[in-house]
Design an enzyme around this catalytic site. Structure first.
Site, PDB file in Angstrom:
ATOM      1  CD1 TRP A 131       3.507 -76.012 -52.062  1.00 38.65           C
ATOM      2  CD2 TRP A 131       1.042 -76.691 -51.563  1.00 38.65           C
ATOM      3  NE1 TRP A 131       2.468 -75.417 -52.700  1.00 38.65           N
ATOM      4  CE2 TRP A 131       1.317 -75.440 -52.256  1.00 38.65           C
ATOM      5  CE3 TRP A 131       0.114 -77.179 -50.998  1.00 38.65           C
ATOM      6  CZ2 TRP A 131       0.107 -75.057 -52.807  1.00 38.65           C
ATOM      7  CZ3 TRP A 131      -1.018 -76.587 -51.418  1.00 38.65           C
ATOM      8  CH2 TRP A 131      -1.270 -75.514 -52.266  1.00 38.65           C
ATOM      9  CG  ASP A 212      -1.532 -82.321 -52.642  1.00 32.99           C
ATOM     10  OD1 ASP A 212      -1.964 -82.274 -54.018  1.00 32.99           O
ATOM     11  OD2 ASP A 212      -0.657 -81.707 -52.370  1.00 32.99           O
ATOM     12  CE  LYS A 247       1.718 -76.941 -59.844  1.00 31.17           C
ATOM     13  NZ  LYS A 247       1.895 -75.956 -59.335  1.00 31.17           N
TER      14      LYS A 247
END
Ligand code: LMR
Length: 403
Positions: A131, A212, A247
């Site tokens: 990312w 993460d 999300k």
């Protein structure tokens, strides 16, 4: 003359810079495959029904808007830890895991790295392809950032031997950033057997794992997606986990996350907590109220939790359907190019193997937007734009078109 005249201008963010470019593009058929936000089949960002229901319940309670504790809503923290580590995880009860509510997943990564950077010149290793925000977060926190080998771009798969070799050259006390599931941007995760090997290597090397965990529920389901993190816990690692409800609850703008620091000694966890709290107090004092209240309201109700799991499954299934449809349609038009590797990818993103030039061309000629690394948000695909996207992608692989 401004005090700031010599401040250099920086380029726009590779992901968050896209919406403005997209909005300004007059292309009549433009398609936004940029930011990782779930869209429904009509291309809309949805609010989950359970979130609306929780908001209504909260409104009726006439709650105050007093400050939270520095490290947040304690009930929310407990519920989040149970989602991450499992209801029966002993470290929750024994308080060997310290956790704080954070300002989304990004805030959690920053908080965790500020804590780790208290040790001078500490290095964090991030996967080659990750990312794009990982590196700036860690650098700003004061960590030294290095890469480890992860993805074989040519073969479109995990390069596990190289990954292991990289780990073997990392110094003790360094940190390794791992993505628990739905690797952003490649969509390729280690298998459970590979996670076991990684755990052994990381332990042998005396490295601190920092997970993460932003997509729980988007690969297989809540439990399976937590397997790697839970295995590392069981193996006795001291580690950090950054978690996000952006999300899986669709609470993007509410900024709802969590940082967990796993120790195996409650006295150590308490000291860690005192440090983390001081960092929070110095950065933003305490976290926002509403998002954590929404999550907590859902998770405390068995009915709402059941409904949430159904809605999460619907999101996951739609993304999977879109990925399969994309691959099937690409394969109809492709002669020499095999796109079936995309079916191995999990989560919101697909890494199509597009070059920088191809990405630029798709943007300029077709109004198709994605970050420069060629990652597409599969949830941005729908029955109305699928043909257009497929034809556009095939056109940038000219030798692949059926004649
Ligand atoms: C993404 O990768 O698109 C999302 O995680 C949103 C973000 O913060 O970049």
């Amino acid at each position: 003359m401004s005090f700031f005249a010599s401040v250099p201008a920086l380029p726009d963010d590779p992901i968050f810079g896209l919406p403005a470019l997209f909005a300004a593009d007059p292309h009549p058929k433009k398609v936004n495959l940029g930011i990782g936000v779930y869209k429904d089949a009509d291309g809309k960002t949805i609010v989950l029904n359970v979130v609306r229901k929780a908001e209504e319940l909260l409104l009726k309670q006439n709650l105050d808007k007093d400050y939270l504790f520095i490290d947040g809503n304690q009930k929310y923290i407990q519920q989040s830890l149970e989602l991450i580590f499992g209801k029966n995880c002993p470290g929750i009860e024994s308080k060997e895991i310290y956790a704080a509510q954070t300002v989304g997943g990004t805030g959690s990564l920053r908080l965790g790295s500020e804590f780790l950077a208290q040790e001078p010149s500490r290095t964090i290793f991030i996967s080659e392809f990750t990312w794009p925000n990982h590196k700036p977060i860690f650098l700003r926190a004061g960590l030294v950032v290095e890469n480890y080998d992860y993805y074989d771009h040519k073969a479109h798969k995990l390069d596990f031997p190289k990954f292991c070799k990289s780990i073997q050259s990392i110094n003790p006390g360094s940190v390794i950033m791992l993505q628990a599931c739905c690797h952003n941007p490649t969509g390729i995760d280690p298998t459970f057997e590979q996670w076991k090997e990684l755990s052994d290597l990381i332990k042998k090397q005396k490295i601190i794992p920092f997970f993460d965990f932003a997509y729980q529920g988007f690969s297989e389901d809540l439990e399976k997606d937590a397997k790697a993190v839970r295995y590392f816990y069981e193996q006795g690692h001291e580690m950090l986990v950054s978690y996000s409800f952006s999300k899986n609850f669709g609470l993007y703008g509410e900024r709802v996350g969590l940082l967990a620091v796993v120790t195996h000694d409650a006295a150590v966890a308490k000291k860690v907590g005192s440090q983390v709290k001081q960092i929070i107090r110095g950065m933003y004092s305490n976290p926002p109220l509403q998002g954590a209240r929404i999550v907590s309201t859902v998770l405390q109700s068995p009915e709402l939790t059941k409904e949430w799991l159904e809605e999460l499954k619907d999101m996951r299934t739609r993304v999977q359907d879109m990925r399969e449809t994309l691959v099937a349609n690409l394969m109809v038009g492709a002669k020499h190019h095999d796109f079936t590797f995309l079916n191995r990818q999990k989560g919101l993103f697909s890494f199509c193997g597009l070059s920088h030039e191809q990405v630029m061309h798709l943007k300029k000629e077709f109004g198709i937007y994605m970050p420069d690394n060629g990652r597409i948000n599969v949830a941005g695909l729908n029955p109305y734009n699928m043909d257009y996207v497929v034809k556009s992608i095939l056109s940038v692989f000219p030798s692949t078109l059926k004649t």
